[in-house]
Design a protein around this motif. Structure first.
Motif, short mmCIF file in Angstrom:
data_model
loop_
_atom_site.label_atom_id
_atom_site.label_comp_id
_atom_site.label_asym_id
_atom_site.label_seq_id
_atom_site.Cartn_x
_atom_site.Cartn_y
_atom_site.Cartn_z
N LEU A 29 0.90 -1.29 -0.14
CA LEU A 29 0.25 0.00 -0.04
C LEU A 29 0.80 1.28 0.00
O LEU A 29 1.78 1.34 0.82
CB LEU A 29 -0.81 -0.16 1.19
N GLU A 30 0.71 2.18 -1.11
CA GLU A 30 1.41 3.26 -1.05
C GLU A 30 0.87 4.36 -0.35
O GLU A 30 1.40 5.28 0.42
CB GLU A 30 1.76 3.86 -2.55
N HIS A 31 -0.64 4.61 -0.46
CA HIS A 31 -1.13 5.54 0.10
C HIS A 31 -2.70 5.47 0.13
O HIS A 31 -3.28 4.57 -0.59
CB HIS A 31 -0.79 7.01 -0.45
N ALA A 32 -3.45 6.19 0.93
CA ALA A 32 -4.99 6.38 1.03
C ALA A 32 -5.23 7.81 1.16
O ALA A 32 -4.34 8.74 1.38
CB ALA A 32 -5.31 5.78 2.45
N ASN A 33 -6.20 8.14 0.15
CA ASN A 33 -6.73 9.33 0.14
C ASN A 33 -7.90 9.62 0.62
O ASN A 33 -9.00 9.05 0.44
CB ASN A 33 -6.85 9.64 -1.35
N ILE A 34 -7.90 10.58 1.68
CA ILE A 34 -9.20 10.91 2.58
C ILE A 34 -9.77 12.07 2.25
O ILE A 34 -8.96 13.17 2.41
CB ILE A 34 -9.21 10.47 4.03
N THR A 35 -10.99 12.51 2.34
CA THR A 35 -11.54 13.71 2.02
C THR A 35 -11.75 14.15 3.73
O THR A 35 -12.51 13.67 4.33
CB THR A 35 -12.86 13.85 1.32
N VAL A 36 -11.36 15.31 3.87
CA VAL A 36 -11.40 15.84 5.53
C VAL A 36 -12.11 17.25 5.22
O VAL A 36 -11.76 17.99 4.03
CB VAL A 36 -10.17 15.74 6.42
N SER A 37 -12.45 18.04 6.37
CA SER A 37 -12.91 19.30 6.16
C SER A 37 -11.70 20.32 6.63
O SER A 37 -11.94 21.62 6.19
CB SER A 37 -13.84 19.41 7.40
N ASP A 38 -10.79 19.95 7.36
CA ASP A 38 -9.58 20.66 7.62
C ASP A 38 -8.38 20.02 7.33
O ASP A 38 -8.04 19.36 8.36
CB ASP A 38 -9.84 21.27 9.10
N ILE A 39 -7.80 20.15 6.25
CA ILE A 39 -6.36 19.64 5.90
C ILE A 39 -5.17 19.89 6.95
O ILE A 39 -4.43 18.94 7.30
CB ILE A 39 -6.08 19.63 4.42
N GLU A 40 -5.30 21.18 7.54
CA GLU A 40 -4.29 21.58 8.37
C GLU A 40 -4.33 20.62 9.67
O GLU A 40 -3.31 19.97 10.05
CB GLU A 40 -4.41 23.09 8.56
N ARG A 41 -5.71 20.66 10.22
CA ARG A 41 -5.83 19.83 11.63
C ARG A 41 -5.66 18.43 11.37
O ARG A 41 -4.82 17.88 12.10
CB ARG A 41 -7.35 20.27 11.85
#
Length: 123
Positions: free
Chosen positions: A6-18
């Motif tokens: 597994l190289e990566h997972a991509n998740i959608t979040v509301s605040d990428i900095e947090r």
């Protein structure tokens, strides 16, 4: 037969900095890359040499998925489960479902967007 990892997972979040900060604090990972992404969004790749989690936002409000849909959880190995739990709690998140069975100790938590993480230690 091909062999993979597994190289990566991509998740959608509301605040990428947090979300990026939590992953860095929790796992000792670093920001590998950041930049523009699909649909006018932005992504930060947070990880280590061979893998990462891409935290993505398009700046729009999204409905939370029900627990377990479409993703059950992301499982991550840590070397100090107790220290990891403190970081989770200090971030205002709630650890749950603690268990100690072969092959290791574990607990789960939901992030601010309802994404479930399992942290496990085999020590």
């Amino acid at each position: 037969m091909p062999k993979g990892r597994l190289e990566h997972a991509n998740i959608t979040v509301s605040d990428i900095e947090r979300s990026s900060r939590l992953l860095q604090d929790l796992l000792g990972w670093e920001e590998r890359w950041r930049g523009p992404a699909l649909n006018g969004g932005e992504t930060i790749h947070v990880g280590e040499e061979f893998g990462y989690i891409a935290v993505y936002t398009d700046g729009k409000e999204h409905d939370r998925f029900a627990k377990g849909a479409p993703l059950n959880h992301l499982g991550i190995v840590v070397d100090d489960l107790d220290a990891a739990e403190k970081i989770v709690a200090d971030a205002g998140l709630v650890p749950f479902n603690h268990a100690d069975y072969e092959p290791g100790r574990r607990f789960y938590f939901l992030d601010w967007d309802g994404i479930e993480f399992e942290l496990v230690s085999y020590e």
